[in-house]
Design an enzyme around this catalytic site. Structure first.
Site, mmCIF file in Angstrom:
data_model
loop_
_atom_site.group_PDB
_atom_site.id
_atom_site.type_symbol
_atom_site.label_atom_id
_atom_site.label_comp_id
_atom_site.label_asym_id
_atom_site.label_seq_id
_atom_site.Cartn_x
_atom_site.Cartn_y
_atom_site.Cartn_z
ATOM 1 N N ARG A 29 -11.519 5.800 10.226
ATOM 2 C CA ARG A 29 -11.017 4.264 10.291
ATOM 3 C C ARG A 29 -12.334 3.449 9.596
ATOM 4 O O ARG A 29 -11.655 2.436 9.121
ATOM 5 C CB ARG A 29 -10.485 3.980 11.401
ATOM 6 C CG ARG A 29 -9.751 2.659 11.581
ATOM 7 C CD ARG A 29 -8.815 2.342 10.617
ATOM 8 N NE ARG A 29 -7.897 1.196 11.191
ATOM 9 C CZ ARG A 29 -6.860 0.900 10.620
ATOM 10 N NH1 ARG A 29 -6.329 1.831 9.575
ATOM 11 N NH2 ARG A 29 -5.979 -0.229 10.927
ATOM 12 N N HIS B 84 -8.290 -5.405 -0.005
ATOM 13 C CA HIS B 84 -7.063 -4.779 0.199
ATOM 14 C C HIS B 84 -6.204 -5.574 1.429
ATOM 15 O O HIS B 84 -4.997 -5.689 0.945
ATOM 16 C CB HIS B 84 -6.968 -3.518 0.409
ATOM 17 C CG HIS B 84 -5.903 -2.617 0.440
ATOM 18 N ND1 HIS B 84 -5.090 -2.613 -0.554
ATOM 19 C CD2 HIS B 84 -5.391 -2.016 1.305
ATOM 20 C CE1 HIS B 84 -3.970 -1.529 -0.364
ATOM 21 N NE2 HIS B 84 -4.142 -1.387 0.867
ATOM 22 N N ASP B 85 -6.801 -6.000 2.410
ATOM 23 C CA ASP B 85 -6.227 -6.450 3.607
ATOM 24 C C ASP B 85 -5.612 -7.904 3.091
ATOM 25 O O ASP B 85 -5.183 -8.592 4.101
ATOM 26 C CB ASP B 85 -7.147 -6.522 4.634
ATOM 27 C CG ASP B 85 -6.911 -5.465 5.365
ATOM 28 O OD1 ASP B 85 -5.955 -4.382 5.168
ATOM 29 O OD2 ASP B 85 -7.738 -5.138 6.466
ATOM 30 N N ASP C 113 -9.330 -6.485 -4.425
ATOM 31 C CA ASP C 113 -8.924 -5.253 -3.844
ATOM 32 C C ASP C 113 -9.732 -4.331 -4.290
ATOM 33 O O ASP C 113 -9.466 -3.982 -5.700
ATOM 34 C CB ASP C 113 -7.153 -4.900 -3.737
ATOM 35 C CG ASP C 113 -6.801 -3.645 -3.055
ATOM 36 O OD1 ASP C 113 -7.779 -2.899 -2.827
ATOM 37 O OD2 ASP C 113 -5.753 -3.940 -2.864
ATOM 38 N N SER D 283 1.004 -1.364 -0.089
ATOM 39 C CA SER D 283 -0.097 0.113 -0.068
ATOM 40 C C SER D 283 1.036 1.210 -0.269
ATOM 41 O O SER D 283 1.723 1.487 -0.897
ATOM 42 C CB SER D 283 -1.027 -0.155 1.317
ATOM 43 O OG SER D 283 -1.864 0.626 1.239
#
Lengths: 398, 398
Positions: free
Chosen positions: A253, A377-378, A347, A181
């Site tokens: 977040r 993404h994670d 992602d 990232s």
């Protein structure tokens, strides 16, 4: 813009007594706190690319190393952390480090990045909150936190400081620079800025330039922090515990975390289930996915600094390896060394297309390596087996 | 959860003098304001599905009609609005209606829904802010706005009120019920709740049950409104102009609006361009996409009510046509009439899969009709030619 991964699997279980204690206004590491494995380098005054202030004075980088630089000085690996990561790539949670290493799965004896073979280095970025000079650090003039005075920094400013660290460590050329990232962004900037000092890069779930969509997702995140009355324009460091901008940071977040996961994973994992006995139809209850996001919001507030979040998100927004270099293609052409471009197929924040463009521009890349994962993404953290295999094969061929 | 579309094309030009005037605490329509074309029906006390309060007393529905109910009473079409829509489906902006009809492209002589042939009806939902009983309405006991006292409502509560409206208008059976996004949810609820009263449905960009991902996106939106100190727990109606929860509502809208568009459209339309002369690298400037989102945030705050936003988002979260009915499949099987399920191929909020599941459960549906558009969820408004063709063909076959 990524999650620490290791945090994502035990969300319901790990809010014990700590969840009830008030959160400090800033959870930044401060001088006087236990250093953990950190070392510190005084980089001096750092000229800034973009901010009108021009120079950030007296910059300190907090970094960690594992293994030894060999006599040929050709075994150094730099690991560049993502948005909410730091220098603690490897190791347990311990004094000075509230959480375990964010890439424990990648580093270790027999792992792709191996301190028995490599000299592994990672620094907290300029603007960070885990030991490097950032908004929570004392201003050199008055000793009070920089706060709202902390300047806008870019990926290139961060890399400039990292170059100073490499000089200090006697590393003329990295064997490999890798990171996920935002870490991948710095790997790319390194390669284009000082190609002779970069043996290979492996950006994971990253991009050559931040897209309009990525800027859009971060726009509401920044707005949520700015809008928190406890943010006070960035000068909240004297606030009592529990009175920092935690709500705003938590909302940011929650938005970010949703972008880090995938529609399919959330459906499979949570569906429309309720959290506990509370029925969300009516007042008071929550859907499980709401509880999950709130947990991640609170958790970040407990270990991060809101001003750092803002400055790093803005640095991500600024990211364009082609800026002032004739565009992305021309810039990427400066680097002809080996490159491993990795993407996660699900992602939605850094979609496969971003990596395909990167691969196309890097003559030393042989096609995007795709991690198959339902997570989004994670996935680069969750699917460590697949990612490790890519990195190990690439590293072995260098 | 959709945008009005007509607003999305002139974002940079249409912020004139009005943008400088302070926004009222709530932009809800209130009794005493010009009614425009609204008519009002007192529905009486509305039993609520979920809220512990049990009943919403003295409910008024604001609605508009176009055309005439024919002697056979078989030409009535109900148009169900989406999250921030209202009864003003068709017509210009005018006293009582700040904006033009949100589906002007769909309605009119020679259009698929044609007041020269159809009796067209649309009501603002219960919980709304454009004339129907909602949080800004006077509480029957003290005459002050309901505010935080306004109960949680569900799609089924909204439909129950719409059924009362149909009774009032003498409509035993709708020829067609259609609507986008949240409007499609009500079309589906209508069909399953009172299948004998529904001749056909055409849900557009909608779903049989709100997914974990959709709940996730709305979680941060709700949190942003709740966190605005001017929200005051929902009791902000006595605030001075400019002192309502506009920042929180604006942030919610920025998140939502990003979900309504697509990555590709934002890239094509904005890329990394700057807004005006201001350089975002450093302090002060904005990327164009940031300015665009901020514009949409401010614009919604200028025409909507924050409490309504919350209650309708919660109603969307609650949406599950299968709740208490043995699940989605069993519920959908109650309705065997004609159904046209439309999706936009680039919709990332209500992805094609949602519509495929709906189509699979509706025996009267013959496959999802796909609108091809780069725009995302809002494509149903932007690509009116394609959508109109689907609706026209379906309607002609009824």
């Amino acid at each position: 813009m990524d999650d620490d991964g290791i945090e994502t699997d035990a969300w319901a279980a790990d809010e014990g007594a700590a969840a009830d204690s008030p959160i400090p206004a800033s959870s930044a590491w401060r001088p006087g706190d236990h250093p953990g494995h950190r070392q510190f380098l005084n980089v001096g005054d750092l000229p800034l690319e973009a901010d009108p202030v021009g120079t950030l004075p007296g910059v300190t980088l907090a970094y960690e190393t594992w293994g030894e630089l060999n006599a040929a000085r050709d075994n150094a690996v730099y690991i560049a952390h993502a948005l909410t990561g730091d220098s603690h790539v490897w190791g347990p949670a311990e004094p000075g480090h509230h959480t375990g290493g964010w890439w424990n799965a990648m580093v270790g004896a027999g792992r792709p990045i191996d301190p028995t073979r490599h000299f592994v280095v990672s620094a907290n970025v300029v603007g960070g909150c885990q030991g490097s000079t950032g908004p929570a650090s004392p201003h050199p003039v008055d000793g009070l936190p920089w706060g709202s005075r902390f300047p806008y920094v870019t990926m290139r400013d961060m890399v400039a400081a990292e170059i100073a660290l490499a000089d200090h460590l006697g590393i003329d050329r990295w064997r490999l620079i890798t990171g996920p990232s935002m870490g991948g962004m710095r790997a790319i900037e390194w390669a284009v800025t000082v190609p002779d000092r970069v043996g290979a890069i492996a950006p994971v779930g990253s991009a050559a330039a931040t897209t309009a969509d990525q800027i859009a997702w971060s726009t509401s995140q920044l707005a949520a922090v700015f809008a928190d009355p406890n943010f006070r324009g960035g000068d909240y460091y004297d606030a009592a515990d529990g009175e920092g901008p935690h709500v705003g940071l938590g909302i940011a977040r929650m938005i970010a975390h949703t972008t880090y996961r995938s529609e399919g994973e959330l459906a499979e994992r949570f569906g429309r289930s309720y959290q506990g006995a509370g029925d969300p139809l009516g007042r008071g209850g929550l859907f499980s996915v709401q509880s999950y996001l709130q947990h991640h919001g609170r958790k970040l507030a407990r270990r991060f600094d809101a001003n750092t979040y803002i400055r790093l998100v803005q640095a991500i927004q600024s990211h364009d390896v082609g800026r002032g270099r004739g565009g992305v293609e021309t810039a990427l052409a400066r680097y002809t060394g080996p490159a491993l471009v990795v993407a996660v197929d699900s992602d939605r924040l850094y979609p496969l297309k971003n990596s395909q463009l990167l691969d196309a521009g890097l003559s030393g890349s042989n096609g995007v390596k795709v991690v198959h994962s339902p997570v989004g993404h994670d996935g680069f953290l969750v699917e460590s087996g697949q990612l490790n295999a890519f990195i190990a094969e690439f590293e072995a061929g260098l």
